[in-house]
Design a protein around this motif. Structure first.
Motif, PDB file in Angstrom:
ATOM      1  N   ASP A 108       0.849  -1.197   0.000  1.00 12.29           N
ATOM      2  CA  ASP A 108       0.000   0.000   0.000  1.00 12.29           C
ATOM      3  C   ASP A 108       0.882   1.244   0.000  1.00 12.29           C
ATOM      4  OD1 ASP A 108      -1.978   1.860   0.245  1.00 12.29           O
ATOM      5  OD2 ASP A 108      -2.764   1.132   2.157  1.00 12.29           O
ATOM      6  N   ASP A 109       0.636   2.139  -0.954  1.00 11.82           N
ATOM      7  CA  ASP A 109       1.385   3.394  -1.005  1.00 11.82           C
ATOM      8  C   ASP A 109       0.440   4.581  -1.062  1.00 11.82           C
ATOM      9  OD1 ASP A 109       0.448   2.836  -3.538  1.00 11.82           O
ATOM     10  OD2 ASP A 109       2.206   3.620  -4.576  1.00 11.82           O
ATOM     11  N   SER A 110      -0.730   4.446  -0.419  1.00 10.55           N
ATOM     12  CA  SER A 110      -1.721   5.520  -0.434  1.00 10.55           C
ATOM     13  C   SER A 110      -1.269   6.684   0.437  1.00 10.55           C
ATOM     14  CB  SER A 110      -3.083   5.001   0.037  1.00 10.55           C
ATOM     15  OG  SER A 110      -2.981   4.462   1.332  1.00 10.55           O
ATOM     16  N   GLU A 177      13.455   2.399  -2.735  1.00  9.01           N
ATOM     17  CA  GLU A 177      14.004   3.654  -2.249  1.00  9.01           C
ATOM     18  C   GLU A 177      13.450   4.849  -3.014  1.00  9.01           C
ATOM     19  OE1 GLU A 177      15.875   4.609   0.294  1.00  9.01           O
ATOM     20  OE2 GLU A 177      15.693   2.565   1.033  1.00  9.01           O
ATOM     21  N   GLU A 178      13.023   4.632  -4.248  1.00  3.55           N
ATOM     22  CA  GLU A 178      12.507   5.724  -5.074  1.00  3.55           C
ATOM     23  C   GLU A 178      11.017   5.965  -4.868  1.00  3.55           C
ATOM     24  OE1 GLU A 178      13.426   4.497  -9.002  1.00  3.55           O
ATOM     25  OE2 GLU A 178      15.599   4.760  -8.796  1.00  3.55           O
ATOM     26  N   ILE A 179      10.336   5.077  -4.171  1.00  2.00           N
ATOM     27  CA  ILE A 179       8.881   5.157  -4.042  1.00  2.00           C
ATOM     28  C   ILE A 179       8.511   6.028  -2.850  1.00  2.00           C
ATOM     29  CG2 ILE A 179       6.785   3.824  -3.627  1.00  2.00           C
ATOM     30  CD1 ILE A 179       8.167   1.471  -4.997  1.00  2.00           C
ATOM     31  N   ARG A 180       7.538   6.883  -3.065  1.00  2.00           N
ATOM     32  CA  ARG A 180       6.974   7.700  -1.993  1.00  2.00           C
ATOM     33  C   ARG A 180       5.455   7.524  -2.017  1.00  2.00           C
ATOM     34  NH1 ARG A 180      11.320   7.381  -0.931  1.00  2.00           N
ATOM     35  NH2 ARG A 180      12.886   8.934  -0.347  1.00  2.00           N
ATOM     36  N   PRO A 181       4.786   7.754  -0.893  1.00  2.00           N
ATOM     37  CA  PRO A 181       3.320   7.629  -0.901  1.00  2.00           C
ATOM     38  C   PRO A 181       2.692   8.534  -1.952  1.00  2.00           C
ATOM     39  CG  PRO A 181       4.143   7.827   1.339  1.00  2.00           C
ATOM     40  CD  PRO A 181       5.309   8.091   0.435  1.00  2.00           C
ATOM     41  N   THR A 182       1.717   8.007  -2.665  1.00  2.00           N
ATOM     42  CA  THR A 182       1.019   8.797  -3.665  1.00  2.00           C
ATOM     43  C   THR A 182       0.017   9.709  -2.982  1.00  2.00           C
ATOM     44  OG1 THR A 182      -0.378   8.635  -5.646  1.00  2.00           O
ATOM     45  CG2 THR A 182      -0.737   7.012  -3.927  1.00  2.00           C
ATOM     46  N   VAL A 183      -0.499  10.694  -3.717  1.00  2.00           N
ATOM     47  CA  VAL A 183      -1.528  11.583  -3.170  1.00  2.00           C
ATOM     48  C   VAL A 183      -2.887  11.296  -3.795  1.00  2.00           C
ATOM     49  CG1 VAL A 183       0.076  13.423  -2.597  1.00  2.00           C
ATOM     50  CG2 VAL A 183      -0.951  13.379  -4.871  1.00  2.00           C
ATOM     51  N   LEU A 639     -14.291  24.362 -11.649  1.00  2.00           N
ATOM     52  CA  LEU A 639     -14.296  23.644 -10.384  1.00  2.00           C
ATOM     53  C   LEU A 639     -13.279  24.265  -9.434  1.00  2.00           C
ATOM     54  CD1 LEU A 639     -14.567  19.972 -11.608  1.00  2.00           C
ATOM     55  CD2 LEU A 639     -16.356  21.414 -10.693  1.00  2.00           C
ATOM     56  N   PRO A 640     -13.696  24.588  -8.215  1.00  2.00           N
ATOM     57  CA  PRO A 640     -12.752  25.217  -7.291  1.00  2.00           C
ATOM     58  C   PRO A 640     -11.649  24.285  -6.839  1.00  2.00           C
ATOM     59  CG  PRO A 640     -14.836  24.727  -6.188  1.00  2.00           C
ATOM     60  CD  PRO A 640     -15.053  24.449  -7.639  1.00  2.00           C
ATOM     61  N   SER A 641     -11.917  22.976  -6.873  1.00  2.00           N
ATOM     62  CA  SER A 641     -10.928  22.028  -6.367  1.00  2.00           C
ATOM     63  C   SER A 641     -11.071  20.698  -7.082  1.00  2.00           C
ATOM     64  CB  SER A 641     -11.112  21.832  -4.854  1.00  2.00           C
ATOM     65  OG  SER A 641     -10.242  20.842  -4.363  1.00  2.00           O
ATOM     66  N   LEU A 642      -9.923  20.049  -7.336  1.00  2.00           N
ATOM     67  CA  LEU A 642      -9.887  18.735  -7.960  1.00  2.00           C
ATOM     68  C   LEU A 642      -9.119  17.786  -7.055  1.00  2.00           C
ATOM     69  CD1 LEU A 642      -8.780  19.986 -11.483  1.00  2.00           C
ATOM     70  CD2 LEU A 642     -11.091  19.286 -10.886  1.00  2.00           C
ATOM     71  N   CYS A 643      -9.334  16.492  -7.249  1.00  3.20           N
ATOM     72  CA  CYS A 643      -8.562  15.473  -6.547  1.00  3.20           C
ATOM     73  C   CYS A 643      -7.504  14.912  -7.486  1.00  3.20           C
ATOM     74  CB  CYS A 643      -9.469  14.345  -6.054  1.00  3.20           C
ATOM     75  SG  CYS A 643     -10.426  14.770  -4.597  1.00  3.20           S
ATOM     76  N   PRO A 644      -6.331  14.554  -6.975  1.00  2.09           N
ATOM     77  CA  PRO A 644      -5.306  13.975  -7.841  1.00  2.09           C
ATOM     78  C   PRO A 644      -5.732  12.604  -8.344  1.00  2.09           C
ATOM     79  CG  PRO A 644      -4.647  13.875  -5.543  1.00  2.09           C
ATOM     80  CD  PRO A 644      -5.892  14.678  -5.583  1.00  2.09           C
ATOM     81  N   PRO A 696      -3.540  14.841 -12.675  1.00  2.00           N
ATOM     82  CA  PRO A 696      -2.493  15.451 -11.844  1.00  2.00           C
ATOM     83  C   PRO A 696      -2.010  14.479 -10.780  1.00  2.00           C
ATOM     84  CG  PRO A 696      -4.655  16.318 -11.268  1.00  2.00           C
ATOM     85  CD  PRO A 696      -4.861  15.468 -12.474  1.00  2.00           C
ATOM     86  N   SER A 697      -0.727  14.525 -10.508  1.00  2.00           N
ATOM     87  CA  SER A 697      -0.134  13.611  -9.528  1.00  2.00           C
ATOM     88  C   SER A 697       0.450  14.349  -8.333  1.00  2.00           C
ATOM     89  CB  SER A 697       0.970  12.783 -10.189  1.00  2.00           C
ATOM     90  OG  SER A 697       1.974  13.623 -10.739  1.00  2.00           O
TER      91      SER A 697
END
Length: 805
Positions: A108-110, A177-183, A639-644, A696-697
């Motif tokens: 899991d990288d959430s 080592e290169e992986i970070r939690p996604t948004v 839209l005022p806001s979006l989700c990645p 978007p990421s």
């Protein structure tokens, strides 16, 4: 985890355990050696037989001891080459002991794993746990084949069906080592489905161990209401796929269940649909406390285009509760603005402490009034009071720009520059005017209709504007009602809580005892299944909404919306907002959506001919007229806001903009600009351009740069925020995970059971100990053989001396 033994034994080379049959060799030698002698009795040995009977029991015991030592030595030699080992019981349950099973690992990288406890990120702990698991699997069987998935990339395994050789393990370590939690929003069901589909496509696989390393956030892993399997449903299908039963085992390895306090800004938006330069606008924010402790001493700060404003205190928030925070902002100029509202806290999850929105500020709300009964006398003019309410004379602006025309000018009048059109007691419009109005509302504009004596011909009115439910009017007109003196008329009563009825007193449903209606039109009841208007939501292209919607500063650009999640369109069902206080509760104000726009129908006049509302001392007439324009007027669909993680579609005028555009990341220049190409939405000449923008990421504000036909650049900001569901960091209880896995063989363990112990708790091989035992045993056997032989020789000598002459 189910109860496991403290220790479990295994063998590196279990096939060599067949050599334990060699234990029988010393026994066979012993039995065969007894057959080598034949008894012959003669007189000279008779005295020896007597002596042997005295020592027979001792000799047999000595022989059995030697035989046991030799058998035990043979058995230990076989165990030595089979290489037994001991490992913790929790680890034994984790690995399953089935080296032939397919091994699938999901990491899991959430976003929730970006939470920090002190200086250590939760994802780092989970990543270390994966390294340890791979090491154990590799030591258990060097031929083990493993597939590793990231939860955010279900279609792209990190490694696929690889033996855990040293180069493979090193490559996995480098990638980790290169992986970070996604948004991006967590979708665990997607990756579990991908695993199940992959295994189903390989019928040769009968057994599979699926390891899932996660924090098992409750909002992601437990189905709503706590019933059903949720993300684990594909595993149940896999176990019975292909008409046969597969041995599928799920091993859930979770972080410890210690609480993770978190305070988050979950929502930010404006109180009213339109923002006008120079006028205050109320910004509302929701701040939630997802932790177990009461949150206090918080303040909210807002930045507009990077410029900070004084902080506003946030009330204390109880655990599991949220509070609303209101701030007033004034934009000096029209255009697009970026706002960021942040709450300063001390939790370990700072990425949701700020929430950004972008908004379009207008120079004014543009209103077109069609005056059905114009007059030089303001008291007799149909629209005079309405115009005064929307744009009163004087130095202070109401934010509305009002233009008045008569019904004849409606034919051929361009409606696109307006946010709202108001028909005031107009006669039935011509076919051309009706078509223009329908196109205007369908594209997002607002229409408000006031009736009067010009609507007396209800058949003609219905034919033009209702058209059997396919037209603009929410409901068909029926007849005119006149209340004769001495009655002063009927009152107005709220039917629904709605922006248009906010002026009604909070402690009463009626508007005011001084507001009376003497004449009004009744409406036909809505049919059981009223057809949707042409161009309504059913016929709109999916996943596309309008940005700017063709009005204001940039009339040729329409709005951005996430694919699969466009802003909800107005309901296509008639809704009664207020009714009269007559016996029939006749509808007075009715709303219905038409395409992307709204139509509001008032069944009385806008002036004083049929009512005295405009004279009301409570000011409710002015407030309702202003709110009607705000509500019905064309919405800023930007839209005022979006989700990645969600693709975005933007449409723009092919007449004004080139087909090329550029998307700039919040991390620019680290992230390169992305070229975006617009294509005709319908493939026809002159059709709007549709720009498919990559998902978007990153969190922050993206800039879409549109190139005009004149070479100028037009910037459109797109704010990307964390999905509010990711802010609830509570872990799913073990009981709910177990319920979701009912019927699926599974193990549930926390990382502190086996993982946090490090190398000291990994398996321990026993071959060195066995080798020492074998050496000691063989030396002991040789000593016993010597000692027993010496004792036997001494006994024979004594017997010989006793039997001498």
């Amino acid at each position: 985890m189910s109860g496991a033994a403290l220790l479990a034994m295994g063998f590196v080379n279990p096939a060599l355990l067949g050599g334990l049959a060699l234990v029988a060799v010393p026994i066979l030698i012993h039995l065969l050696s007894r057959r080598r002698y034949r008894r012959i009795e003669w007189a000279a040995t008779r005295w020896l037989l007597e002596a042997e009977r005295e020592t027979r029991r001792r000799v047999r015991l000595e022989q059995w001891l030697l035989l046991a030592a030799r058998c035990l030595a043979m058995g230990l030699l076989v165990l030595l080459v089979a290489r037994p080992f001991l490992q913790p019981g929790a680890l034994a349950a984790l690995l399953g002991g089935n080296t032939a099973a397919e091994r699938i690992i999901i990491l899991d990288d959430s976003a929730s794993l970006a939470h920090r406890r002190g200086a250590v990120e939760d994802f780092s702990r989970l990543r270390d746990g994966l390294r340890r698991l791979l090491g154990w699997l590799g030591r258990e069987s060097s031929a083990a084949r493993v597939t590793v998935y990231l939860a955010s990339q279900p279609q792209r395994p990190l490694i696929a069906d690889q033996r855990l050789s040293l180069p493979v393990v090193q490559e996995i370590d480098r990638r980790l080592e290169e992986i970070r939690p996604t948004v991006s929003p967590a979708r665990p069901r997607d990756v579990v489905s991908a695993v199940a589909d992959s295994l189903s496509a390989r019928p040769s696989i009968d057994r599979a161990d699926i390891f899932i390393l996660s924090d098992f956030q409750q909002t992601d892993w437990v189905p709503p209401g706590g019933t059903g399997r949720g993300p684990f449903e594909p595993l149940a299908r896999l176990a019975q796929s292909g008409g046969r039963t597969r041995d599928v085992r799920a091993v859930l390895i979770r972080l410890d269940s210690a609480p993770r306090p978190n305070v988050a800004v979950t929502h930010v938006d404006f109180e009213r649909p339109h923002r006008v330069a120079g006028l205050p606008a109320v910004l509302r924010a929701s701040v939630a406390n997802f932790g177990p402790q009461r949150a206090e001493s918080l303040d909210a700060r807002i930045e507009i285009d990077g410029a900070g404003m004084p902080p506003v205190p946030v009330p204390p928030i109880d655990p599991g509760a949220q509070v609303a925070v209101s701030l007033e902002v004034t934009f000096p100029d029209a255009g697009y603005r970026e706002l960021a509202l942040s709450v300063r806290g001390s939790d370990g999850f700072p990425i949701d402490d700020v929430r950004r929105i972008t908004t379009r500020v207008q120079d004014a709300v543009s209103v077109l009034i069609v005056n059905g009964a114009p007059s030089a006398d303001p008291q007799a003019d149909e629209a005079h009071l309405l115009r005064s309410a929307l744009a009163p004379p004087g130095p202070f602006s109401s934010g509305n720009r009002v233009e008045v025309i008569d019904p004849r000018e409606l034919d051929g009048a361009p409606l696109d520059p307006y946010d709202c059109v108001i028909l005031c007691n107009v006669p039935p419009p011509s076919d051309g005017a009706v078509q223009a109005l329908e196109r205007f509302v369908r594209d997002g504009g607002g229409l408000i209709v006031f009736l009067g004596h010009e609507a007396a011909d209800v058949d003609a009115y219905n034919a033009a504007l209702h058209r059997g439910g396919a037209g603009l009017l929410p409901l068909a007109l029926e007849r005119e009602v006149v209340i004769p003196p001495p009655s002063s008329g009927v009152g107005l009563i709220r039917s629904a809580v709605h922006p248009l009825t906010t002026v009604f007193p909070a402690d009463a449903e009626g508007l005011s005892e001084y507001v009376r209606f003497r004449r009004y039109m009744t409406l036909a009841p809505a049919p059981a299944a009223e057809p949707a208007p042409p161009g309504g939501s059913a016929g709109a292209p999916p996943n596309v909404a309008g940005l700017d919607a063709g009005v204001g500063n940039d009339p040729d650009v329409s709005s951005a919306a996430p694919a699969g999640g466009a802003r909800p369109e107005p309901t296509q069902t008639a809704l009664v907002l207020a009714h009269y206080s007559d016996d029939a509760s006749t509808p007075a104000i009715v709303e219905r959506g038409f395409g992307a726009g709204r139509v509001v129908l008032f069944t009385s006049t806008v002036d004083l001919d049929w009512n005295d509302w405009a004279r009301a001392a409570d000011g409710s007439y002015v407030v309702t007229m202003l709110e009607s324009v705000q509500y019905a007027g064309r919405r800023d669909d930007h839209l005022p806001s979006l989700c990645p993680g969600e693709p975005i579609t933007l449409t723009a005028s092919a007449d004004q903009f080139e087909t090329r555009a550029t998307l700039r990341s919040p991390a620019r220049p680290i992230d390169p600009d992305v070229a975006v190409v617009g294509r005709a939405a319908d493939g026809a000449v002159g059709a709007p351009l549709r720009f498919e923008i990559p998902a978007p990421s990153r969190l922050g504000t993206y800039q879409l740069v549109l190139t005009g036909r004149d070479g100028s650049e037009t910037l459109r900001p797109l704010a990307v925020n964390l999905d509010p569901a990711e802010s609830d960091l509570r872990a799913a209880p073990a009981s709910e995970l177990t319920a979701a896995l009912a019927g699926i063989p599974h193990e549930l363990m926390a990382m502190d059971e086996s993982f946090d112990g490090g190398a000291e708790e990994s398996r321990r091989e026993l071959w060195r100990t066995i080798l020492l035992v074998v050496i000691a045993l063989l030396m002991g056997e040789q000593w016993m053989a010597w000692w027993f032989g010496r004792a036997e020789a001494a006994g024979a000598t004594n017997r010989s001396l006793r039997s001498g002459p």
